[in-house]
Design an enzyme around this catalytic site. Sequence first.
Site, PDB file in Angstrom:
ATOM      1  N   HIS A  52       5.889 -38.003  -9.384  1.00 48.11           N
ATOM      2  CA  HIS A  52       5.651 -37.581 -10.766  1.00 48.11           C
ATOM      3  C   HIS A  52       6.142 -38.687 -11.706  1.00 48.11           C
ATOM      4  O   HIS A  52       7.227 -39.247 -11.486  1.00 48.11           O
ATOM      5  CB  HIS A  52       6.392 -36.276 -11.045  1.00 48.11           C
ATOM      6  N   SER A  69      -4.292 -44.612  -6.861  1.00 45.94           N
ATOM      7  CA  SER A  69      -3.514 -45.850  -6.714  1.00 45.94           C
ATOM      8  C   SER A  69      -2.248 -45.623  -5.877  1.00 45.94           C
ATOM      9  O   SER A  69      -1.837 -46.521  -5.130  1.00 45.94           O
ATOM     10  CB  SER A  69      -3.172 -46.448  -8.079  1.00 45.94           C
ATOM     11  N   MET A 115      -3.786 -32.561  -8.528  1.00 54.47           N
ATOM     12  CA  MET A 115      -3.524 -31.758  -9.719  1.00 54.47           C
ATOM     13  C   MET A 115      -3.701 -30.260  -9.462  1.00 54.47           C
ATOM     14  O   MET A 115      -4.360 -29.557 -10.223  1.00 54.47           O
ATOM     15  CB  MET A 115      -4.413 -32.246 -10.867  1.00 54.47           C
ATOM     16  N   LEU A 149       0.723 -25.859  -5.350  1.00 51.93           N
ATOM     17  CA  LEU A 149       0.628 -25.253  -4.021  1.00 51.93           C
ATOM     18  C   LEU A 149       1.417 -23.941  -3.998  1.00 51.93           C
ATOM     19  O   LEU A 149       2.488 -23.835  -4.608  1.00 51.93           O
ATOM     20  CB  LEU A 149       1.178 -26.216  -2.967  1.00 51.93           C
ATOM     21  N   GLU A 196       6.141 -46.569  -9.428  1.00 50.98           N
ATOM     22  CA  GLU A 196       5.612 -45.527  -8.535  1.00 50.98           C
ATOM     23  C   GLU A 196       5.145 -46.133  -7.218  1.00 50.98           C
ATOM     24  O   GLU A 196       5.389 -45.601  -6.137  1.00 50.98           O
ATOM     25  CB  GLU A 196       4.434 -44.794  -9.197  1.00 50.98           C
TER      26      GLU A 196
HETATM   27  C1  GAR Z   1       0.412 -40.792 -11.045  1.00 60.60           C
HETATM   28  O1  GAR Z   1       0.967 -41.348 -12.214  1.00 60.60           O
HETATM   29  C2  GAR Z   1       1.278 -39.658 -10.549  1.00 60.60           C
HETATM   30  O2  GAR Z   1       2.636 -39.885 -10.738  1.00 60.60           O
HETATM   31  C3  GAR Z   1       0.778 -38.512 -11.394  1.00 60.60           C
HETATM   32  O3  GAR Z   1      -0.619 -38.683 -11.408  1.00 60.60           O
HETATM   33  C4  GAR Z   1      -0.907 -40.076 -11.350  1.00 60.60           C
HETATM   34  C5  GAR Z   1      -1.919 -40.299 -10.258  1.00 60.60           C
HETATM   35  O4  GAR Z   1      -2.324 -41.634 -10.224  1.00 60.60           O
HETATM   36  N1  GAR Z   1       1.147 -37.247 -10.834  1.00 60.60           N
HETATM   37  C6  GAR Z   1       1.545 -36.202 -11.571  1.00 60.60           C
HETATM   38  O5  GAR Z   1       1.548 -36.212 -12.798  1.00 60.60           O
HETATM   39  C7  GAR Z   1       1.999 -34.978 -10.773  1.00 60.60           C
HETATM   40  N2  GAR Z   1       2.522 -33.995 -11.632  1.00 60.60           N
HETATM   41  P1  GAR Z   1      -3.015 -42.224  -8.921  1.00 60.60           P
HETATM   42  O6  GAR Z   1      -4.192 -41.290  -8.624  1.00 60.60           O
HETATM   43  O7  GAR Z   1      -3.482 -43.578  -9.337  1.00 60.60           O
HETATM   44  O8  GAR Z   1      -1.989 -42.240  -7.837  1.00 60.60           O
END
Ligand code: GAR
Length: 201
Positions: free
Chosen positions: A110, A14, A91, A94, A175
């Site tokens: 994040h 997203s 996930m 790096l 976000e």
């Molecule tokens: C999001 O909430 C992002 O902030 C989090 O994964 C989700 C991905 O959602 N990222 C982390 O936790 C990084 N440590 P998305 O695939 O719908 O963008």
Amino acid sequence: MPAKVAILLSGRGSNFLALHGAMERKEIPAEVALVISNVAEAPGLEKARSLRLPTVLLPHRLDPDREAHEDKVLAALEHAEVEWVCLAGYMRLLSAAFVARHPERILNIHPSLLPAFPGLNAQEQALEWGAKISGCTVHLVDEKLDHGPIVLQRAVPVHDDDNPISLSARILVEEHKVYPDALGRLLTERWRVVGRRVVFS
Ligand code: GAR
């Protein structure tokens, strides 16, 4: 010339769509030059394909070690002549060697107000801690988890009757706004990193 941006994702995608939408609407001077996923079943990868964007699937499990995997990712970025890398639910951590190949040009989002609640399930961590405010953070990436200099943050309230789903949804709305805002500002404004601070001037 729009900046060439690569999206690295492992899941839903997203935030990728939010960035892509802002680029398509010309709100930020950039284009998605490549979408890389390390997960074959990632819905975000399917969304990128349906948008007819260039995609590369690089399942890390097929590679003997992290270095071998990152070499493939770096080669794909180079081939696409990518200038910026946006991690969007990617996930994987790096390495320092990877980050050094794109200094101050890798972003992550994040779902917490870092440095609180890094790592997995940040929204659940905030609820368990009893935080009254949480939010999201866009930061430059270094080799440590959810750690590099902060570009922008947005706060949301945590309600007493929240659960991980309701809090995640409230944070996700922010976000989708803050990630394009951060990339747009980095692309259009003058800035520099002073210590841990990203300073816009
Ligand atoms: C999001 O909430 C992002 O902030 C989090 O994964 C989700 C991905 O959602 N990222 C982390 O936790 C990084 N440590 P998305 O695939 O719908 O963008």
